[in-house]
Motif scaffolding. Structure first.
Motif, mmCIF file in Angstrom:
data_model
loop_
_atom_site.group_PDB
_atom_site.id
_atom_site.type_symbol
_atom_site.label_atom_id
_atom_site.label_comp_id
_atom_site.label_asym_id
_atom_site.label_seq_id
_atom_site.Cartn_x
_atom_site.Cartn_y
_atom_site.Cartn_z
ATOM 1 N N THR A 55 83.006 -42.655 42.922
ATOM 2 C CA THR A 55 81.843 -42.938 43.752
ATOM 3 C C THR A 55 81.264 -44.295 43.375
ATOM 4 N N TYR A 98 77.970 -46.978 43.875
ATOM 5 C CA TYR A 98 76.578 -47.158 44.263
ATOM 6 C C TYR A 98 76.235 -48.639 44.206
ATOM 7 N N GLN A 156 72.799 -51.234 43.808
ATOM 8 C CA GLN A 156 71.384 -51.275 43.450
ATOM 9 C C GLN A 156 70.834 -52.683 43.609
ATOM 10 N N PRO A 194 69.400 -46.930 43.061
ATOM 11 C CA PRO A 194 70.783 -47.049 43.529
ATOM 12 C C PRO A 194 70.966 -46.360 44.875
ATOM 13 N N PHE A 214 74.023 -44.918 47.549
ATOM 14 C CA PHE A 214 75.423 -44.536 47.713
ATOM 15 C C PHE A 214 76.116 -45.473 48.698
ATOM 16 N N TYR A 251 77.836 -50.082 40.905
ATOM 17 C CA TYR A 251 78.222 -49.140 39.868
ATOM 18 C C TYR A 251 79.393 -48.275 40.346
ATOM 19 N N LEU A 308 81.310 -44.757 39.432
ATOM 20 C CA LEU A 308 81.144 -43.508 38.692
ATOM 21 C C LEU A 308 82.336 -42.606 38.985
ATOM 22 N N ASN A 334 79.337 -37.981 37.378
ATOM 23 C CA ASN A 334 78.571 -38.696 38.395
ATOM 24 C C ASN A 334 77.130 -38.918 38.002
ATOM 25 N N LEU A 335 76.762 -38.550 36.804
ATOM 26 C CA LEU A 335 75.429 -38.842 36.307
ATOM 27 C C LEU A 335 75.439 -40.060 35.395
ATOM 28 N N PHE A 337 75.852 -43.719 34.756
ATOM 29 C CA PHE A 337 75.874 -45.079 35.289
ATOM 30 C C PHE A 337 76.135 -46.031 34.125
ATOM 31 N N LYS A 373 77.172 -50.151 32.993
ATOM 32 C CA LYS A 373 76.433 -51.402 33.132
ATOM 33 C C LYS A 373 76.558 -51.974 34.533
#
Lengths: 114, 118
Positions: free
Chosen positions: A34, A36, A38, A44, A46, A87, A89, A101-102, A104, A106
């Motif tokens: 996945t 993201y 930001q 962030p 999706f 990011y 993940l 998926n939790l 993140f 750098k």
């Protein structure tokens, strides 16, 4: 948890295609990839998710080779507004799953110049 | 029609005070989260609730206490604030399996609350 590695930063110019690669050598069978985005001072957002081969949506494409040990986020014809942190993940379902998926990392800071 | 909302957006307070940050989601999601993003921009999971039940509690000082009155709300209360608590706190929510209930969870983040402890 599958550890991900991405470049710290990338520079590009408006109108170019940008490819950001993420390495995840120990991805598990049930894991998805996945991405993201930001922007500064925002949460962030999706972008795209995939399991294998290629996924495309209105924003980006995600290329995943057969071994799934890496993935590449492709942003076609970037504009200044694509300047953000991206990011990668890797994980399954957060509740009862690997919870990758939790995590993140750098991220990759993409700077698009005029 | 904001999906995940947080209040306040900015919070400036003195050391030792107690403060709360509220989060609400109108997406009908089962799971909610609190993240902390520090000055180095690392985004770290703090807590997660699924249907009002605490399922993830990372190594966070017990001065931080999440409260979920219902599935749509997850508030964060912080006691005895310290300088190191200064950060941006993000709330998020997700459905199992992402948008189409297939694949991995995808999270929807709120706009963040910038906490400054003086």
């Amino acid at each position: 948890l599958a550890k991900t590695t991405q470049p710290v930063s990338m520079d590009s110019y408006e109108g170019q295609e940008v490819n950001i690669t993420c390495s995840h050598n120990n991805i598990a069978t049930n894991d998805y990839i996945t991405w993201y985005q930001q922007f500064p001072s925002q949460g962030p957002r999706f972008i795209i998710q995939g399991y294998k081969t290629k996924v495309t949506n209105e924003v980006a494409s995600l290329f995943i080779p057969a071994d799934r040990k890496s993935s590449t986020l492709s942003l076609p014809r970037v504009s200044l507004s694509d300047t953000a942190v991206y990011y990668c993940l890797v994980g399954g379902m957060n509740y009862g799953g690997s919870q990758g998926n939790l995590i993140f990392g750098k991220g990759t800071k993409l700077s698009v110049k005029p | 029609d904001t999906a995940v909302s947080q209040t306040p957006k900015y919070l400036v307070t003195q050391m030792g005070n107690d403060k709360s940050i509220k989060c609400e989601q109108n997406l009908g999601h089962d799971t909610m989260y609190w993240y902390k993003q520090d000055s180095k921009k690392f985004l770290k999971i703090m807590f997660s609730y699924n249907n009002k039940e605490l399922i993830i509690n990372e190594t966070v000082p017990n001065r931080f206490s999440p409260k979920s009155p219902d599935k749509a709300h997850l508030n964060l209360h912080i006691n005895s604030l310290e300088l190191g608590d200064s950060a941006v706190y993000f709330c998020a929510s997700s459905h199992p399996g992402g948008r189409n209930r297939m694949g991995a969870d995808t999270q929807y983040f709120g706009p963040g609350t910038r906490l400054t402890v003086l």
